[in-house]
Scaffold this active site. Structure first.
Site, PDB file in Angstrom:
ATOM      1  N   ASP A 315       0.701  -1.292   0.080  1.00  0.00           N
ATOM      2  CA  ASP A 315       0.083  -0.092   0.013  1.00  0.00           C
ATOM      3  C   ASP A 315       0.725   1.410   0.101  1.00  0.00           C
ATOM      4  OD1 ASP A 315      -2.492  -1.360  -0.026  1.00  0.00           O
ATOM      5  OD2 ASP A 315      -2.522  -1.431   2.041  1.00  0.00           O
ATOM      6  N   LYS A 342      -5.542  -1.727  -7.393  1.00  0.00           N
ATOM      7  CA  LYS A 342      -5.826  -1.314  -6.085  1.00  0.00           C
ATOM      8  C   LYS A 342      -6.875  -0.172  -6.507  1.00  0.00           C
ATOM      9  CE  LYS A 342      -2.975  -3.580  -3.648  1.00  0.00           C
ATOM     10  NZ  LYS A 342      -3.489  -4.519  -2.905  1.00  0.00           N
TER      11      LYS A 342
END
Ligand code: S3P
Length: 429
Positions: A315, A342
């Protein structure tokens, strides 16, 4: 549409804590609801993603009290959930929809999961496919690839599944389904992804074991309610780590950050770039390692990033892109194809935004090559509805030569509602 402009900072200084870990917050609601008896959760992240999970369990009859500090969950046991009367809306949250798909596949009722315009574009076959092998009956758009997903609960059988992607969401969905399956459900991954599910299952007393490159669970064993303290989210701390590294004269202490080794890829990457980061006061909280991070501004250098560290920092690549742009030399990121699926395509979004700020970036199918330039130009960029893209560019703005404006910043509330005030708090002019 919400827009935010940051002015370059003179330095980043002070002591902060970041809100609770998003992944652990999701799991605390899920396992607390499925356990018998009371679970209390301190440090729960009240971001939109986690509230979507909380609302889903309330819709399934779980009483969850919130006094503003502690959540108290009246766990209903493995078979205590009720059929939701309406569609469950997971908002922007991939973790909510994928983990719930695994959990709901083995219930004795029907349910429908959906999400916002971004989530409805994201791939679901990665969980729907292997769950089908366990006996799940799941229908969705595009042959089950896209939400809304309709689940007809059915009996499940454990499988031994080798996942083509290192994804904690895939692993966790299968382990959750495995709680309801006959026999053992085993998941193996190409690289180890975050292991919060395995840790929390063990903490709640489930029959789980860690395998060489994954985890396995045996179905049927009831779990017992626990007290959970959620550590600070290293993925949120990452924005402040990079801000303190790239702005000269900075020194920042970030207290109580989760430093689970499956999540500390960002620290390894920034240390390899020459960052001055110290882990102080290491301790363990609710089965998760925690430390305070002391970060001082540093001259960063470009590096090559790939392999095992990628899922451990999955992330953090938008903000790694900012560190790379401010570094001296070239940073090459590869093995990161997952970034394309994502909240938005984070390779395309990072490359486009860095170019707006005057940085030369080459996109590759599984990463990007950033030519470090030591500064960013002032610019206006769009978040594409992705919280981490928005926050990364605002961090970049701390070290830009002019104001950086990000459009569509409401998405920041999905994971870090207090980000903007905290950034203002530590920025010295
Ligand atoms: C998460 C797993 C990761 C991560 C996401 C949270 C989780 O997704 O990107 O923000 O809580 O399990 P993938 O499983 O798709 O890698």
């Amino acid at each position: 549409m919400q827009t935010y402009t940051v002015q370059p900072a003179g330095s980043i200084r002070g002591e902060i804590s970041v809100p609770g870990d998003k992944s652990i917050s999701h799991r605390s609601i899920m396992f607390g609801s499925l356990a018998r008896g009371t679970t209390t959760v301190r440090g729960f992240l009240r971001g939109e993603d986690n509230m979507a999970t909380l609302n889903a369990f309330r819709m399934m009859g779980v009483e969850i009290a919130d006094d503003g500090e502690v959540l108290t969950i009246a766990g209903r046991g493995l078979h205590g959930l009720r059929e939701p009367e309406d569609v469950i809306d997971c908002g922007n949250s991939g973790t909510s929809i994928r983990l719930l798909t695994g959990l709901l596949a083995g219930q004795r009722f029907f349910s429908v999961l959906t999400g916002d315009q971004y989530l409805r574009k994201r791939p679901m076959k990665r969980v729907v496919g292997p769950l089908g092998l366990m006996g799940a009956v799941i229908h969705g758009r595009d042959g089950g690839e896209k939400a809304p997903l309709a689940l007809t609960g059915s009996p499940l059988t454990g499988i031994d599944y080798t996942s083509p992607v290192a994804s904690a969401q895939v692993k966790s969905a299968l382990l959750l389904a495995g709680l309801y399956a006959t026999g053992e459900t085993r998941v193996t991954e190409p690289h180890r992804s975050r292991d919060h599910t395995e840790r929390m299952l063990a903490h709640f007393g489930a029959d789980v074991r860690v395998t060489e490159q994954g985890a396995a669970v045996s179905g049927g064993r009831e779990m017992e309610g626990r007290e959970i303290v959620v550590p600070g989210d290293i993925s949120s701390a990452a924005f402040f780590m990079v801000a303190a590294l790239i702005v000269p004269g900075s020194e920042l202490l970030i207290r109580g950050v989760g430093v689970n080794p499956t999540r500390t890829g960002i620290i390894d990457i920034l240390l390899a770039m020459g960052g001055d980061i110290q882990l102080l006061n290491r301790r363990e909280v609710s089965g998760e390692p925690v430390a305070d991070l002391l970060v001082r501004s540093s001259s960063l250098k470009g590096i090559e990033i790939g392999g095992d560290v990628v899922p451990r920092a999955i992330d953090e690549f938008p903000v790694v892109g900012i560190a790379a742009a401010l570094a001296e030399g070239t940073t090459t990121i590869h093995d990161a194809r997952e970034l394309r699926v994502k909240e938005t395509d984070r390779i395309a979004a990072s490359a486009a935004n860095l170019r707006q700020a005057g940085v030369s970036v080459e996109e590759t199918p599984d990463g990007m090559i950033v030519s470090g330039r030591g500064r960013l130009d002032g610019c206006t960029v769009d978040s594409r509805g992705d919280h981490r893209i928005a926050m990364s560019m605002l961090v970049g703005g701390m070290a830009a030569s002019g104001p950086v404006t990000v459009t569509d910043t409401a998405c920041i509330a999905t994971s870090f509602p207090s980000f903007l005030p905290l950034l203002e708090q530590v920025s010295r002019r």
